[in-house]
Design an enzyme around this catalytic site. Structure first.
Site: not given
Length: 449
Positions: A155, A278
């Protein structure tokens, strides 16, 4: 965004694959159709159904055939399929008196489907080679890290320690199953299609089954029990395999995306500087290969539904199911090939930061040992009291920033080997299970230990 990203000059190297594109090119498609027409004539001459001279004339015409692509395109626009225009052009090339023996007893779908199977055979060989390459690199990676401890997560939260090699083995297991499935799939998929207009080969009379067998033998294909004009389950199964394969690669890539997050930092896609850069942020090294693999997997999962829709075909020749396959199956191959190409580079270059894995384990302040402590205390206190003690100890450890073992030791006056509670010592059967997968991989890949 390009009309077809895999064929874009900008996006093609990201989402496309030149080797797979060549197999689905018009040139290779036409070549496969010519291969089927040649083999059909040779098979019929072998059985004495057409004159040997006719087979020779057909073979010579095919060998010297130069397609008029514009004329074939116009014929395809007119007929919806390229075979009628191709056969007409070939008959002109064969000439009298043998032109009538070309395409003898066959129908358009026989040629297109069998030609497709020939290309699928090549395409699957390409995918298998890459899949084996991915598995070989993962095998080496898992071997190196059979005892490297890291946080196992459930989870999206840290749960228990695991070896990184165990995680890699978990990536490998479905890929090994896909390799096994491929062998089973090939037997059903790589079969000849020859049925004539409605699948009965009525134009060839009693010789139909013999021609079908001879054609299959010449092309190196299997023999189906019945022509499969409108039974497309094998192609749907193939699409399912492509989606399963890309999905399993996507699971691996999704894990890598999460492990490469700045806050986790346990792996990097590559040590190469400047990859995934980037336009604005000089510090960024985006996990672009993993992103492509996940995107390919999700695209294939979406396209799979169309191939299942294509199974719904009317009577002895469908009205539209065929076209659904044309629109989707090549794209699924393109996505799978691209995903494998990216995954292969990813597995070759993956940087594993063992120190960061250990640091992340240590940062939990022993919380990943809660289960181990609970089971150690249970024989002394009982399971429910032990669980209650651990819940309270976890709360205190978090609130006070203390190590869980220290807190539990204060509250549980029982004789336990407290110094033995370490994350790297609580890996369970993880190394054993990983070793099983590695043995399986060596067997399938014929790799030595």
């Amino acid at each position: 965004m390009a009309y077809l990203p895999q064929e874009s000059r900008l996006f093609g190297r990201v989402f496309g694959d030149a080797e797979m594109a060549a197999l689905f090119s018009d040139e290779r498609g036409l070549g496969a159709m010519l291969e089927v027409e040649r083999a059909l004539a040779q098979a019929q001459a072998e059985l004495g159904l057409i004159p040997p001279e006719a087979a020779q004339a057909i073979e010579q015409a095919i060998a010297g055939f130069t397609p008029d692509w514009e004329a074939l395109a116009r014929a395809t626009e007119r007929d919806g399929v390229p075979v009628a225009g191709l056969v007409s052009a070939l008959r002109r090339a064969v000439g009298a008196p043998y032109e009538r023996y070309l395409h003898y007893g066959a129908t358009t779908q026989d040629i297109l489907d069998t030609a497709l199977v020939l290309r699928l055979r090549e395409a699957l060989a390409l995918l298998e080679g890459r899949l084996r390459g991915v598995l070989r690199h993962l095998l080496k990676l898992a071997q190196r890290h059979l005892q490297t401890p890291m946080a196992g997560r459930t989870h999206a939260q840290q749960a228990l320690p695991i070896p990184f090699g165990f995680k890699v083995a978990g990536w490998m297991a479905p890929l090994l199953r896909h390799l096994e499935r491929l062998g089973e799939l090939r037997e059903r998929l790589l079969v000849v299609q020859l049925g004539g207009a409605v699948g009965t080969l009525a134009a060839l009379g009693e010789d139909g089954p013999r021609v079908q067998e001879a054609l299959a033998r010449r092309l190196g294909l299997g023999l189906p029990p019945i022509p499969w004009h409108t039974a497309r389950d094998n192609l749907a199964e193939l699409a399912g395999w492509l989606s399963l394969l890309s999905g399993s690669l996507g699971k691996m890539a999704q894990d890598i995306l999460l492990l490469a997050q700045s806050e986790v930092g346990e792996v990097r896609e590559s040590a190469q500087e400047g990859r995934g850069g980037s336009s604005t942020l000089p510090q960024k090294s985006n996990p672009v290969q993993s992103e492509v693999v996940v995107a390919a997997a999700r695209a294939n999962a979406a396209l799979l539904a169309a191939l299942h829709q294509a199974q719904i075909a009317e009577h002895e020749r469908a009205t539209h199911a065929w076209q659904l396959e044309w629109l989707t199956l090549p794209s699924m191959f393109a996505h799978t090939a691209a995903a494998l190409k990216q995954a292969l580079e990813l597995c070759q270059n993956l940087v594993v930061d063992e120190a960061r894995m250990r640091a992340n384990l240590a940062a939990s302040q022993g919380l990943l040992l809660a289960e181990a402590l609970q089971f150690a205390l249970a024989p002394h206190l009982g399971m429910e009291p032990a669980k209650a003690l651990l819940r309270e100890a976890v709360r205190v450890a978090r609130a006070e920033g203390r190590h869980l073992v220290e807190v539990v030791r204060e509250r549980a006056e029982v004789p336990l080997p407290w110094d033995s509670f370490r994350e790297e010592a609580y890996l369970g059967a993880g190394p054993h299970f990983a070793a099983r997968v590695l043995a399986w991989a060596r067997d399938l890949l014929r790799e030595e230990a």
